[in-house]
Design a protein around this motif. Sequence first.
Motif, mmCIF file in Angstrom:
data_model
loop_
_atom_site.group_PDB
_atom_site.id
_atom_site.type_symbol
_atom_site.label_atom_id
_atom_site.label_comp_id
_atom_site.label_asym_id
_atom_site.label_seq_id
_atom_site.Cartn_x
_atom_site.Cartn_y
_atom_site.Cartn_z
ATOM 1 N N ASN A 35 -22.948 -0.144 -8.628
ATOM 2 C CA ASN A 35 -21.808 0.399 -9.410
ATOM 3 C C ASN A 35 -20.676 0.023 -8.793
ATOM 4 O OD1 ASN A 35 -23.619 1.264 -11.667
ATOM 5 N ND2 ASN A 35 -23.773 3.231 -10.830
ATOM 6 N N ILE A 36 -19.529 -0.556 -9.519
ATOM 7 C CA ILE A 36 -18.408 -0.736 -8.923
ATOM 8 C C ILE A 36 -17.571 0.428 -8.138
ATOM 9 C CG2 ILE A 36 -15.733 -1.273 -9.648
ATOM 10 C CD1 ILE A 36 -17.667 -3.539 -9.758
ATOM 11 N N ASN A 37 -17.999 1.709 -8.629
ATOM 12 C CA ASN A 37 -17.231 2.881 -7.932
ATOM 13 C C ASN A 37 -18.040 3.441 -6.709
ATOM 14 O OD1 ASN A 37 -19.379 4.271 -9.014
ATOM 15 N ND2 ASN A 37 -18.192 5.457 -10.463
ATOM 16 N N LYS A 38 -19.271 2.532 -6.397
ATOM 17 C CA LYS A 38 -20.029 2.823 -5.294
ATOM 18 C C LYS A 38 -21.028 4.076 -5.486
ATOM 19 C CE LYS A 38 -19.297 3.579 -0.344
ATOM 20 N NZ LYS A 38 -18.208 3.688 0.921
ATOM 21 N N SER A 39 -21.409 4.260 -6.870
ATOM 22 C CA SER A 39 -22.209 5.223 -7.133
ATOM 23 C C SER A 39 -23.825 4.627 -7.245
ATOM 24 C CB SER A 39 -21.755 6.195 -8.443
ATOM 25 O OG SER A 39 -21.692 5.205 -9.671
ATOM 26 N N GLY A 40 -24.035 3.378 -7.137
ATOM 27 C CA GLY A 40 -25.043 2.719 -7.330
ATOM 28 C C GLY A 40 -26.247 3.279 -6.356
ATOM 29 N N TYR A 41 -27.272 2.621 -6.356
ATOM 30 C CA TYR A 41 -28.541 2.860 -5.354
ATOM 31 C C TYR A 41 -28.135 2.705 -3.851
ATOM 32 C CZ TYR A 41 -31.985 2.137 -9.141
ATOM 33 O OH TYR A 41 -32.694 2.380 -10.588
ATOM 34 N N TYR A 42 -27.351 1.603 -3.477
ATOM 35 C CA TYR A 42 -27.241 1.425 -2.021
ATOM 36 C C TYR A 42 -25.711 1.959 -1.796
ATOM 37 C CZ TYR A 42 -31.607 -0.912 -2.405
ATOM 38 O OH TYR A 42 -32.968 -1.062 -2.444
ATOM 39 N N SER A 43 -24.876 2.482 -2.741
ATOM 40 C CA SER A 43 -23.532 2.595 -2.449
ATOM 41 C C SER A 43 -22.402 1.676 -1.865
ATOM 42 C CB SER A 43 -23.328 3.815 -1.480
ATOM 43 O OG SER A 43 -24.016 5.095 -1.782
ATOM 44 N N LEU A 44 -22.798 0.378 -2.497
ATOM 45 C CA LEU A 44 -21.792 -0.898 -2.534
ATOM 46 C C LEU A 44 -20.820 -0.518 -3.523
ATOM 47 C CD1 LEU A 44 -24.032 -3.869 -1.693
ATOM 48 C CD2 LEU A 44 -22.952 -2.385 -0.175
ATOM 49 N N ALA A 45 -19.428 -1.091 -3.206
ATOM 50 C CA ALA A 45 -18.442 -1.062 -4.185
ATOM 51 C C ALA A 45 -17.936 -2.306 -4.318
ATOM 52 C CB ALA A 45 -17.495 -0.096 -3.662
ATOM 53 N N GLY A 46 -17.343 -2.423 -5.567
ATOM 54 C CA GLY A 46 -16.306 -3.757 -5.771
ATOM 55 C C GLY A 46 -16.947 -5.101 -5.331
ATOM 56 N N ASN A 47 -16.038 -5.666 -4.818
ATOM 57 C CA ASN A 47 -16.701 -7.247 -4.191
ATOM 58 C C ASN A 47 -17.629 -7.347 -3.458
ATOM 59 O OD1 ASN A 47 -15.029 -8.539 -6.271
ATOM 60 N ND2 ASN A 47 -13.361 -8.666 -5.108
ATOM 61 N N ASP A 48 -18.058 -6.156 -2.882
ATOM 62 C CA ASP A 48 -19.199 -5.888 -1.860
ATOM 63 C C ASP A 48 -20.485 -6.229 -2.464
ATOM 64 O OD1 ASP A 48 -17.475 -5.554 0.317
ATOM 65 O OD2 ASP A 48 -17.638 -3.552 0.309
ATOM 66 N N ILE A 49 -20.491 -6.029 -3.815
ATOM 67 C CA ILE A 49 -21.591 -6.290 -4.690
ATOM 68 C C ILE A 49 -21.747 -7.871 -5.149
ATOM 69 C CG2 ILE A 49 -22.736 -5.694 -6.859
ATOM 70 C CD1 ILE A 49 -21.110 -3.147 -6.618
ATOM 71 N N PRO A 50 -22.689 -8.546 -4.735
ATOM 72 C CA PRO A 50 -22.518 -9.891 -4.976
ATOM 73 C C PRO A 50 -22.442 -10.198 -6.528
ATOM 74 C CG PRO A 50 -24.591 -9.458 -3.789
ATOM 75 C CD PRO A 50 -23.981 -8.035 -4.178
ATOM 76 N N LEU A 51 -21.369 -11.446 -6.810
ATOM 77 C CA LEU A 51 -21.121 -11.545 -8.211
ATOM 78 C C LEU A 51 -22.267 -11.591 -9.024
ATOM 79 C CD1 LEU A 51 -18.799 -12.501 -10.287
ATOM 80 C CD2 LEU A 51 -19.622 -14.856 -9.311
ATOM 81 N N LEU A 52 -23.360 -12.355 -8.720
ATOM 82 C CA LEU A 52 -24.419 -12.093 -9.749
ATOM 83 C C LEU A 52 -25.130 -10.823 -10.042
ATOM 84 C CD1 LEU A 52 -26.142 -15.672 -8.882
ATOM 85 C CD2 LEU A 52 -24.782 -15.164 -11.155
ATOM 86 N N GLY A 53 -25.031 -10.001 -8.985
ATOM 87 C CA GLY A 53 -25.612 -8.691 -9.029
ATOM 88 C C GLY A 53 -24.685 -7.806 -9.998
#
Length: 185
Positions: free
Chosen positions: A112-130
Amino acid sequence: MAVTTQFTVETLLASLRSHCPATYEHSIRVGNLLEAFTAYLGMENTYMFELGSLHDCGKLLIPSKLLNKEGKLTKSEYEEIKKHTRYGYEIILDTADFPRTYAKSILFHHENINKSGYYSLAGNDIPLLGRIIRIIDSYDTMLNGRIYQKPLKKERILSELIELKDKYYDSNLLDKFISFIKTIE
């Protein structure tokens, strides 16, 4: 597309169809939407159907009984389900003829963009296709339902997606996806 890649994709999808038909059907829809949406965006979309259709391939390593459980998941069951992203990532990395660059999009498609997903990535740290798969995956799940969730009407889905903009979903991508969905209605 290389013949070996097509064989690999077909083999994985056939296995998924046997293991969990609902996940297979969802995966095919996500593949079709990912291919169409990336074309709409003007992106290079080679292997997009394959990437979308394999985003949940890690569920092959989750017991089908757990995938099809009708009641509420226990904490440990939910933790097991969450492993499907890691398993999918590993399956793709072990598949020599599938583009390895897509493996991280499978690993991080529940971020999730706000860092609340499974691995706590946020924003552009998440691959575009992800980030794109995150939107499409949610949309398809809401539209078609799951064993644990009844289908919703499109108006309700769009409202819910917008409500979660900048929390779960990349706002720019979500706006474009909503415009895209309106063109295919």
